[in-house]
Design a protein around this motif. Structure first.
Motif, mmCIF file in Angstrom:
data_model
loop_
_atom_site.group_PDB
_atom_site.id
_atom_site.type_symbol
_atom_site.label_atom_id
_atom_site.label_comp_id
_atom_site.label_asym_id
_atom_site.label_seq_id
_atom_site.Cartn_x
_atom_site.Cartn_y
_atom_site.Cartn_z
ATOM 1 N N ILE A 1 20.232 12.915 10.800
ATOM 2 C CA ILE A 1 20.511 13.044 12.237
ATOM 3 C C ILE A 1 19.396 12.475 13.114
ATOM 4 N N GLY A 2 18.376 11.904 12.515
ATOM 5 C CA GLY A 2 17.313 11.276 13.297
ATOM 6 C C GLY A 2 16.225 12.205 13.762
ATOM 7 N N MET A 3 16.144 13.392 13.171
ATOM 8 C CA MET A 3 15.085 14.335 13.540
ATOM 9 C C MET A 3 13.747 13.892 12.964
ATOM 10 N N VAL A 4 13.771 13.306 11.778
ATOM 11 C CA VAL A 4 12.536 12.835 11.153
ATOM 12 C C VAL A 4 12.682 11.363 10.794
ATOM 13 N N GLU A 5 11.543 10.716 10.607
ATOM 14 C CA GLU A 5 11.516 9.281 10.328
ATOM 15 C C GLU A 5 11.599 8.983 8.838
ATOM 16 N N GLU A 6 11.012 9.881 8.044
ATOM 17 C CA GLU A 6 10.908 9.563 6.617
ATOM 18 C C GLU A 6 10.626 10.835 5.828
ATOM 19 N N ILE A 7 11.085 10.863 4.584
ATOM 20 C CA ILE A 7 10.748 11.937 3.656
ATOM 21 C C ILE A 7 9.648 11.399 2.736
ATOM 22 N N LEU A 8 8.505 12.029 2.747
ATOM 23 C CA LEU A 8 7.398 11.560 1.928
ATOM 24 C C LEU A 8 7.644 11.895 0.461
ATOM 25 N N GLN A 9 6.913 11.244 -0.415
ATOM 26 C CA GLN A 9 7.152 11.395 -1.848
ATOM 27 C C GLN A 9 6.478 12.636 -2.422
ATOM 28 N N SER A 10 5.291 12.952 -1.940
ATOM 29 C CA SER A 10 4.502 13.995 -2.575
ATOM 30 C C SER A 10 4.687 15.366 -1.921
ATOM 31 N N LYS A 11 4.669 16.419 -2.741
ATOM 32 C CA LYS A 11 4.642 17.792 -2.252
ATOM 33 C C LYS A 11 3.209 18.286 -2.090
ATOM 34 N N ASP A 12 2.269 17.605 -2.721
ATOM 35 C CA ASP A 12 0.871 18.010 -2.689
ATOM 36 C C ASP A 12 0.297 17.849 -1.284
ATOM 37 N N ALA A 13 -0.439 18.860 -0.820
ATOM 38 C CA ALA A 13 -0.931 18.868 0.563
ATOM 39 C C ALA A 13 -1.841 17.677 0.847
ATOM 40 N N THR A 14 -2.779 17.414 -0.053
ATOM 41 C CA THR A 14 -3.732 16.326 0.171
ATOM 42 C C THR A 14 -3.048 14.968 0.105
ATOM 43 N N GLN A 15 -2.202 14.781 -0.902
ATOM 44 C CA GLN A 15 -1.536 13.493 -1.069
ATOM 45 C C GLN A 15 -0.563 13.199 0.074
ATOM 46 N N SER A 16 0.160 14.218 0.530
ATOM 47 C CA SER A 16 1.106 13.990 1.623
ATOM 48 C C SER A 16 0.381 13.672 2.927
ATOM 49 N N LEU A 17 -0.795 14.248 3.125
ATOM 50 C CA LEU A 17 -1.591 13.912 4.313
ATOM 51 C C LEU A 17 -2.057 12.463 4.233
ATOM 52 N N GLU A 18 -2.427 12.017 3.039
ATOM 53 C CA GLU A 18 -2.808 10.611 2.861
ATOM 54 C C GLU A 18 -1.612 9.699 3.110
ATOM 55 N N GLU A 19 -0.432 10.100 2.641
ATOM 56 C CA GLU A 19 0.787 9.320 2.892
ATOM 57 C C GLU A 19 1.060 9.203 4.391
ATOM 58 N N ALA A 20 0.896 10.326 5.093
ATOM 59 C CA ALA A 20 1.159 10.333 6.537
ATOM 60 C C ALA A 20 0.198 9.409 7.278
ATOM 61 N N GLN A 21 -1.054 9.397 6.859
ATOM 62 C CA GLN A 21 -2.025 8.510 7.502
ATOM 63 C C GLN A 21 -1.684 7.051 7.236
ATOM 64 N N ALA A 22 -1.274 6.757 6.023
ATOM 65 C CA ALA A 22 -0.877 5.380 5.698
ATOM 66 C C ALA A 22 0.351 4.979 6.506
ATOM 67 N N TRP A 23 1.311 5.894 6.685
ATOM 68 C CA TRP A 23 2.514 5.616 7.470
ATOM 69 C C TRP A 23 2.163 5.362 8.929
ATOM 70 N N LEU A 24 1.225 6.130 9.473
ATOM 71 C CA LEU A 24 0.835 5.988 10.881
ATOM 72 C C LEU A 24 0.115 4.672 11.148
ATOM 73 N N GLN A 25 -0.549 4.133 10.130
ATOM 74 C CA GLN A 25 -1.340 2.914 10.313
ATOM 75 C C GLN A 25 -0.525 1.763 10.891
ATOM 76 N N GLN A 26 0.773 1.699 10.570
ATOM 77 C CA GLN A 26 1.593 0.582 11.044
ATOM 78 C C GLN A 26 1.703 0.543 12.566
ATOM 79 N N PHE A 27 1.487 1.696 13.222
ATOM 80 C CA PHE A 27 1.635 1.771 14.668
ATOM 81 C C PHE A 27 0.320 1.581 15.422
ATOM 82 N N ILE A 28 -0.799 1.704 14.745
ATOM 83 C CA ILE A 28 -2.064 1.756 15.480
ATOM 84 C C ILE A 28 -2.971 0.568 15.194
ATOM 85 N N ARG A 29 -2.407 -0.499 14.605
ATOM 86 C CA ARG A 29 -3.213 -1.695 14.404
ATOM 87 C C ARG A 29 -3.445 -2.364 15.747
ATOM 88 N N GLY A 30 -4.696 -2.599 16.064
ATOM 89 C CA GLY A 30 -5.015 -3.229 17.339
ATOM 90 C C GLY A 30 -6.058 -2.434 18.104
#
Length: 307
Positions: A226-255
């Protein structure tokens, strides 16, 4: 503080569209003040009595901030002190000129279960409820106006006020087996931190009704559909999912930060202004970057390849 109150009061009295536009959508300007019957210092005196937990902020050199809701013994429920700390962190982020992005998440692999029931029980009158409503709407509106591209990382459960907080972010990511639940109806109330307004904007009124009434459960797959979220991350692990989220955010903040921050401010203004006002706001924001270092460097680079 008094200057901001005067600015807010003057918005409705300002006949000039240009002047009114400049007053609206400003970072650091709240929705409510004493003219609305809201007395911030009185609310703060009540909230500080309800201790427990913390809201922690880490500002990284890459321009990404990490905001952590930290009250794991109560599934990161917001105590009164945490509500005050959230406002303090928002004010700190308003001053972070090097910042470009922000991730909001909860400690111990859970987002937030909403308000601490101890505070809710003690603030039991309609007057208390409205005062808390205005305080949190002020805080989350200032959060939304931050010139940072924000992401809610939903690990575990985001319930009640926690679900509302996710709607104040630009984007939402979920981990496997996480869920977003607006449980307000079960508590005999409705969302009061701006969650209904923002939810309708995100998924539309029909889907919002389904979610708010509990007819539609927001597990990762349905939330994605329904468009509430952008993506389902792969990892359930707290540290790994935070790293995934940071990598995902990078596409928007280059510059350069000044360009990313101005883009975010321009998009944010459209949510609050009519067409003509939004166009004027866009014009005023353009003036802050046109002919600036990033603009001149980009032009020089283009000229080099066009020769």
């Amino acid at each position: 503080m008094e200057l901001r109150k005067e600015m807010a009061a003057s918005v409705l009295k300002t006949p000039s569209l240009s002047a009114r536009t400049k007053l609206l959508c400003q970072t650091g300007l709240s929705l409510y003040n004493t003219s609305h019957g809201f007395h911030e210092e009185e609310v703060k005196k009540k909230l500080v009595q309800f201790t427990g937990g913390s809201v922690d902020l880490q500002k990284n050199d890459n321009g990404i901030g990490i905001l952590t809701l930290n009250n794991p013994s109560k599934m990161n429920a917001f105590s009164g002190v945490m509500m005050l700390q959230l406002l303090e962190k928002v004010i700190e982020l308003e001053q972070w000129t090097e910042g470009k992005g922000l991730i909001v998440h909860g400690a111990n692999n859970t987002f937030s279960s909403g308000s601490d029931l101890n505070a809710v029980k003690s603030l039991g009158t309609p007057e208390d409820g409205v005062a808390l409503c205005m305080f949190m709407q002020n805080t989350l509106t200032r959060f939304m106006r931050l010139p940072l591209i924000s992401v809610a990382l939903v690990q575990g459960r985001a319930m009640g006020g926690g679900a509302e907080f996710t709607t104040a972010c630009d984007f939402r990511l979920m981990t496997p087996e996480s869920e977003i639940r607006f449980v307000h109806k079960e508590m005999g109330i409705i969302p009061s931190w701006g969650g209904t307004t923002r939810l309708v904007e995100i998924i539309g009124s029909r889907q919002a009704l389904k979610v708010l009434t509990g007819a539609l459960k927001l597990d990762p797959e349905k939330a994605l559909t329904i468009g509430m979220v952008e993506e389902i991350l792969q990892s359930k692990d707290a540290t790994q999912s935070l790293e995934e989220a940071q990598a995902w955010l990078q596409q928007f903040i280059r510059g350069p930060p000044e360009v990313i921050r101005t883009l975010k401010s321009s998009v944010s203004s459209v949510k609050e202004l009519c067409l003509e006002e939004a166009l004027e706001k866009e014009r005023d924001l353009l003036e802050t970057v046109w002919g600036g270092p990033a603009n001149l460097a980009a032009i020089a680079k283009r000229e080099k390849f066009n020769k």
